[in-house]
Design an enzyme around this catalytic site. Structure first.
Site, PDB file in Angstrom:
ATOM      1  N   GLY A  62      24.733-104.620 119.094  1.00 10.58           N
ATOM      2  CA  GLY A  62      23.500-103.564 119.018  1.00 10.58           C
ATOM      3  C   GLY A  62      23.875-102.013 119.042  1.00 10.58           C
ATOM      4  O   GLY A  62      23.088-101.370 119.169  1.00 10.58           O
TER       5      GLY A  62
ATOM      6  N   ASN B  93      24.700 -99.889 116.595  1.00 10.42           N
ATOM      7  CA  ASN B  93      23.975 -99.358 115.299  1.00 10.42           C
ATOM      8  C   ASN B  93      22.712 -99.073 115.901  1.00 10.42           C
ATOM      9  O   ASN B  93      22.033 -98.035 115.564  1.00 10.42           O
ATOM     10  CB  ASN B  93      24.279-100.085 114.244  1.00 10.42           C
ATOM     11  CG  ASN B  93      25.539 -99.824 113.234  1.00 10.42           C
ATOM     12  OD1 ASN B  93      25.481 -98.520 112.961  1.00 10.42           O
ATOM     13  ND2 ASN B  93      26.379-100.648 113.484  1.00 10.42           N
TER      14      ASN B  93
ATOM     15  N   ARG C 228      16.334-121.544 106.592  1.00 10.17           N
ATOM     16  CA  ARG C 228      16.165-120.179 106.629  1.00 10.17           C
ATOM     17  C   ARG C 228      14.898-119.475 106.417  1.00 10.17           C
ATOM     18  O   ARG C 228      14.357-118.551 106.960  1.00 10.17           O
ATOM     19  CB  ARG C 228      16.940-119.755 105.204  1.00 10.17           C
ATOM     20  CG  ARG C 228      18.086-118.785 105.463  1.00 10.17           C
ATOM     21  CD  ARG C 228      18.791-118.394 103.992  1.00 10.17           C
ATOM     22  NE  ARG C 228      20.176-119.283 103.983  1.00 10.17           N
ATOM     23  CZ  ARG C 228      21.072-119.125 104.777  1.00 10.17           C
ATOM     24  NH1 ARG C 228      21.116-118.163 105.806  1.00 10.17           N
ATOM     25  NH2 ARG C 228      22.334-119.558 105.053  1.00 10.17           N
TER      26      ARG C 228
ATOM     27  N   ARG D 233      23.027-113.081 109.422  1.00 11.10           N
ATOM     28  CA  ARG D 233      22.258-114.128 108.629  1.00 11.10           C
ATOM     29  C   ARG D 233      21.781-113.697 107.198  1.00 11.10           C
ATOM     30  O   ARG D 233      21.608-112.494 107.048  1.00 11.10           O
ATOM     31  CB  ARG D 233      20.983-114.660 109.365  1.00 11.10           C
ATOM     32  CG  ARG D 233      21.185-115.453 110.326  1.00 11.10           C
ATOM     33  CD  ARG D 233      19.868-116.168 110.987  1.00 11.10           C
ATOM     34  NE  ARG D 233      18.883-116.894 109.962  1.00 11.10           N
ATOM     35  CZ  ARG D 233      19.088-118.130 110.096  1.00 11.10           C
ATOM     36  NH1 ARG D 233      19.842-118.542 110.801  1.00 11.10           N
ATOM     37  NH2 ARG D 233      18.138-118.748 109.240  1.00 11.10           N
ATOM     38  N   ILE D 234      21.807-114.469 106.195  1.00  8.83           N
ATOM     39  CA  ILE D 234      21.336-114.279 105.011  1.00  8.83           C
ATOM     40  C   ILE D 234      19.929-114.452 104.895  1.00  8.83           C
ATOM     41  O   ILE D 234      19.508-115.391 105.108  1.00  8.83           O
ATOM     42  CB  ILE D 234      22.115-115.083 103.914  1.00  8.83           C
ATOM     43  CG1 ILE D 234      23.657-114.675 103.974  1.00  8.83           C
ATOM     44  CG2 ILE D 234      21.620-114.785 102.559  1.00  8.83           C
ATOM     45  CD1 ILE D 234      24.629-115.651 103.238  1.00  8.83           C
ATOM     46  N   LEU D 235      19.139-113.527 104.346  1.00 11.96           N
ATOM     47  CA  LEU D 235      17.798-113.600 104.114  1.00 11.96           C
ATOM     48  C   LEU D 235      17.526-114.336 103.259  1.00 11.96           C
ATOM     49  O   LEU D 235      18.033-114.256 101.933  1.00 11.96           O
ATOM     50  CB  LEU D 235      17.271-112.158 104.136  1.00 11.96           C
ATOM     51  CG  LEU D 235      17.337-111.196 105.559  1.00 11.96           C
ATOM     52  CD1 LEU D 235      17.072-109.756 105.204  1.00 11.96           C
ATOM     53  CD2 LEU D 235      16.700-111.976 106.635  1.00 11.96           C
TER      54      LEU D 235
ATOM     55  N   HIS E  25      27.215-101.825 106.180  1.00  8.19           N
ATOM     56  CA  HIS E  25      28.478-102.996 105.884  1.00  8.19           C
ATOM     57  C   HIS E  25      29.657-102.376 106.481  1.00  8.19           C
ATOM     58  O   HIS E  25      29.763-100.989 105.738  1.00  8.19           O
ATOM     59  CB  HIS E  25      28.367-103.433 104.785  1.00  8.19           C
ATOM     60  CG  HIS E  25      29.384-104.652 104.379  1.00  8.19           C
ATOM     61  ND1 HIS E  25      29.517-105.631 104.905  1.00  8.19           N
ATOM     62  CD2 HIS E  25      30.881-104.352 103.792  1.00  8.19           C
ATOM     63  CE1 HIS E  25      30.689-106.497 104.680  1.00  8.19           C
ATOM     64  NE2 HIS E  25      31.252-105.741 103.939  1.00  8.19           N
TER      65      HIS E  25
ATOM     66  N   LEU F 162      24.831-110.965  98.094  1.00  8.76           N
ATOM     67  CA  LEU F 162      25.432-110.595  99.474  1.00  8.76           C
ATOM     68  C   LEU F 162      26.020-109.217  99.304  1.00  8.76           C
ATOM     69  O   LEU F 162      26.974-108.949  98.629  1.00  8.76           O
ATOM     70  CB  LEU F 162      26.583-111.844  99.695  1.00  8.76           C
ATOM     71  CG  LEU F 162      27.082-111.423 100.963  1.00  8.76           C
ATOM     72  CD1 LEU F 162      26.170-111.817 102.137  1.00  8.76           C
ATOM     73  CD2 LEU F 162      28.350-112.500 101.010  1.00  8.76           C
TER      74      LEU F 162
ATOM     75  N   GLU G  17      29.549 -95.316 111.164  1.00 10.44           N
ATOM     76  CA  GLU G  17      28.232 -96.053 110.841  1.00 10.44           C
ATOM     77  C   GLU G  17      27.127 -95.500 111.610  1.00 10.44           C
ATOM     78  O   GLU G  17      26.107 -95.305 111.206  1.00 10.44           O
ATOM     79  CB  GLU G  17      28.350 -97.441 111.561  1.00 10.44           C
ATOM     80  CG  GLU G  17      29.477 -98.518 110.650  1.00 10.44           C
ATOM     81  CD  GLU G  17      29.702 -99.893 111.002  1.00 10.44           C
ATOM     82  OE1 GLU G  17      28.614-100.370 111.294  1.00 10.44           O
ATOM     83  OE2 GLU G  17      30.680-100.283 110.976  1.00 10.44           O
TER      84      GLU G  17
END
Ligand code: GAR
Length: 211
Positions: A18, A20, A70, A96-98, A114, A149, A179
């Site tokens: 956490g 960022n 998901r 996780r991918i949304l 990223h 992605l 970042e």
């Protein structure tokens, strides 16, 4: 298309450390980012970022993702984000991918950071991939999230040099510093209504709605 968020409330999604999230929260506290954190959500109960959110007195919600589809996770997250009247969703180390259910709930309203200069090195272990490829420069990218992605329109990037003796740790630390700087800058651009999406390109207008 001009991006005009309805308010300045952010929903943060994270899975780990956490840092960022904390950099964004620090900018808000110091007044250099005009925003509010409505809620911090994690799919990992022990995530340090979730604990740090509680310590900061923010709304912090754990939503389990293990053994759930998901869509099931995403629907619960959408409900929590709506309950807190969030207009922009900030993925900050959210691993996780949304699903399309989530993307449709916040059209052009989800940001991700990223640790590479996209479109190079999408997916996991971006810093390792950059080192193994032998690039001389890497960096980080803040982008809108779409169904590809790490493939959505790019808002900001920052470049760092790669040294011959870099390890994943030293390169990651150099990138992370950038970042922490550009994520808040990108959020400010989006919130101030200065971003227009033209196909793949994000164009920053010199005059946002706030002048
Ligand atoms: C950051 O380096 C972020 O760019 C990366 O995870 C780290 C999270 O650190 N995200 C991804 O790799 C997403 N594909 P943090 O929890 O300290 O912010």
């Amino acid at each position: 298309m001009k991006i005009q968020p309805a308010n300045r409330r952010l929903g943060i999604l994270l899975s780990g450390r956490g840092s960022n999230f904390e950099a964004i929260a620090d900018r808000i506290v110091s007044g250099t980012l005009d925003a509010e954190i409505g809620v911090v959500i994690s799919n990992v109960e022990s995530a340090r970022g979730l604990e740090r959110a509680r310590v900061r007195g923010l709304n912090a919600v754990y939503i389990p993702s293990h053994n759930r589809s998901r869509e099931e996770f995403d629907r619960e997250a959408i409900d929590v984000l709506r309950k807190h009247n969030v207009s922009i969703v900030v993925l900050a180390g959210f691993m996780r991918i949304l699903s399309s259910v989530f993307l449709e709930a916040f059209p052009d309203g989800i940001l991700n950071i990223h640790p590479a200069l996209l479109p190079s090195f999408p997916g996991a272990d971006a810093q390792l991939k950059a080192l193994e490829h032998g690039v001389k420069f890497s960096g980080c990218t803040v982008h809108f999230v779409n169904e590809a992605l790490d493939g959505g329109p790019i808002i900001l990037q920052a470049v760092v040099p790669v040294a011959d003796d870099d390890t994943v740790e030293t390169l990651s630390a150099r990138i992370l510093k950038e970042e922490h700087r550009i994520y808040s800058e990108a959020i400010e651009l989006v919130l101030s209504g200065k971003c227009e999406i033209h196909g793949r390109r994000v164009v920053i207008s010199s005059r946002g709605l706030r002048g």
